[in-house]
Design an enzyme around this catalytic site. Structure first.
Site, PDB file in Angstrom:
ATOM      1  N   ASP A 108       0.838  -1.202   0.000  1.00  6.66           N
ATOM      2  CA  ASP A 108       0.000   0.000   0.000  1.00  6.66           C
ATOM      3  C   ASP A 108       0.874   1.255   0.000  1.00  6.66           C
ATOM      4  OD1 ASP A 108      -2.109  -1.732   0.413  1.00  6.66           O
ATOM      5  OD2 ASP A 108      -2.016  -1.477   2.591  1.00  6.66           O
TER       6      ASP A 108
HETATM    7  N1  URA Z   1      -1.091  -5.937   4.071  1.00 11.72           N
HETATM    8  C1  URA Z   1      -1.569  -4.684   4.064  1.00 11.72           C
HETATM    9  O1  URA Z   1      -2.568  -4.383   4.714  1.00 11.72           O
HETATM   10  N2  URA Z   1      -0.897  -3.752   3.341  1.00 11.72           N
HETATM   11  C2  URA Z   1       0.217  -4.015   2.636  1.00 11.72           C
HETATM   12  O2  URA Z   1       0.782  -3.118   1.997  1.00 11.72           O
HETATM   13  C3  URA Z   1       0.698  -5.327   2.654  1.00 11.72           C
HETATM   14  C4  URA Z   1       0.019  -6.271   3.377  1.00 11.72           C
END
Ligand code: URA
Length: 248
Positions: A108
């Site tokens: 993310d």
């Molecule tokens: N899980 C999440 O919530 N975000 C990420 O970027 C990777 C795994």
């Protein structure tokens, strides 16, 4: 006569995207073979003979494969181009890497840590394919104090987006000032999975960092920097059927 391969393999070999990404390009009618738009899956092409274009760009088969580990800072998107013009992970590698690498899986915008990048579409498929279930270790800072019953729910699996997550390893590392630092190892790669898992037991994730994928560790790689993977690390995923991938 050159080797005959499926069109999506040819596109993946060019390093533009993975095979699955190439199938999507074909569905979106962005691919031409010898000047004609391809309208269905299953077309075969001959390497060194047929002319393949994506969005009007002639693809070249690139032999030199590149595999890197990047320590992604928060505030970067895991895409090659961002429609909102935000910084992308490409900005962190393009000065030194001139081949067209792409991110393997995603983190993310707010998540930090280990991101693999390559121009080898087949290898990227192995890393991300649900069948191989590479283990991914994260550190997460949670708002509030995670209780033991909540911890056990996370370990057994919680329902996110209508489906239960597979069992996870999870340990509380520290509780301080109303926050909990946890280590969690998951074997799936669902969208915003770690955030949603803790949301499901009533805790917001305030910070998230990926520490490892399979045997590849972030180690002391500084934030925003990258390194080449070792041959052992590359082969670990290539051989994945996979002795190295942890199945729970
Ligand atoms: N899980 C999440 O919530 N975000 C990420 O970027 C990777 C795994």
């Amino acid at each position: 006569m050159g080797e005959i391969v499926r069109l999506q393999k040819y596109i993946a070999m060019s390093g533009m995207t993975s095979r699955r990404g190439a199938e999507q390009f074909i569905d979106e009618k962005r691919v031409k073979v010898n000047g004609k738009t391809v309208t269905e899956q299953g077309v075969k092409v001959e390497i060194g003979c047929d002319k393949v274009e994506v969005d009007g760009e002639l693809l070249k088969i690139n032999d030199k494969k590149i595999y890197i580990a990047l320590n992604k800072p928060a505030g970067y998107v895991t895409t090659v181009n961002d429609q909102f013009d935000r910084p992308t992970v490409m900005d962190l590698v393009k000065r030194e890497i001139h081949s067209r690498v792409f991110p393997v899986g995603r983190l993310d915008y707010e998540t930090e840590g280990l991101l693999l990048m390559t121009n080898d579409g087949d290898w990227a498929n192995k890393v991300t394919h649900p069948k191989f279930e590479s283990s991914k270790k994260y550190y997460a800072v949670l708002k509030g104090v995670l209780t033991i019953p909540e911890l056990n729910k996370i370990r057994r699996g919680v329902v996110i987006d209508g489906k239960k997550t597979s069992p996870a390893e999870c340990e509380i590392m520290e509780i301080d000032m109303g926050m909990t630092l946890v280590e969690i190892i998951i074997h799936e790669g669902r969208n915003r999975q770690v955030r949603k898992m803790f949301e499901a037991v009533g805790h917001t994730v305030k910070a998230l960092k990926r520490e490892s994928i399979g045997i590849v560790e972030l180690g002391t790689l500084p934030e925003g920097r990258w390194r080449y993977l070792t041959s052992t690390e590359i082969e670990y995923f290539r051989k994945s059927n996979n002795e190295g991938c942890v199945k729970s």
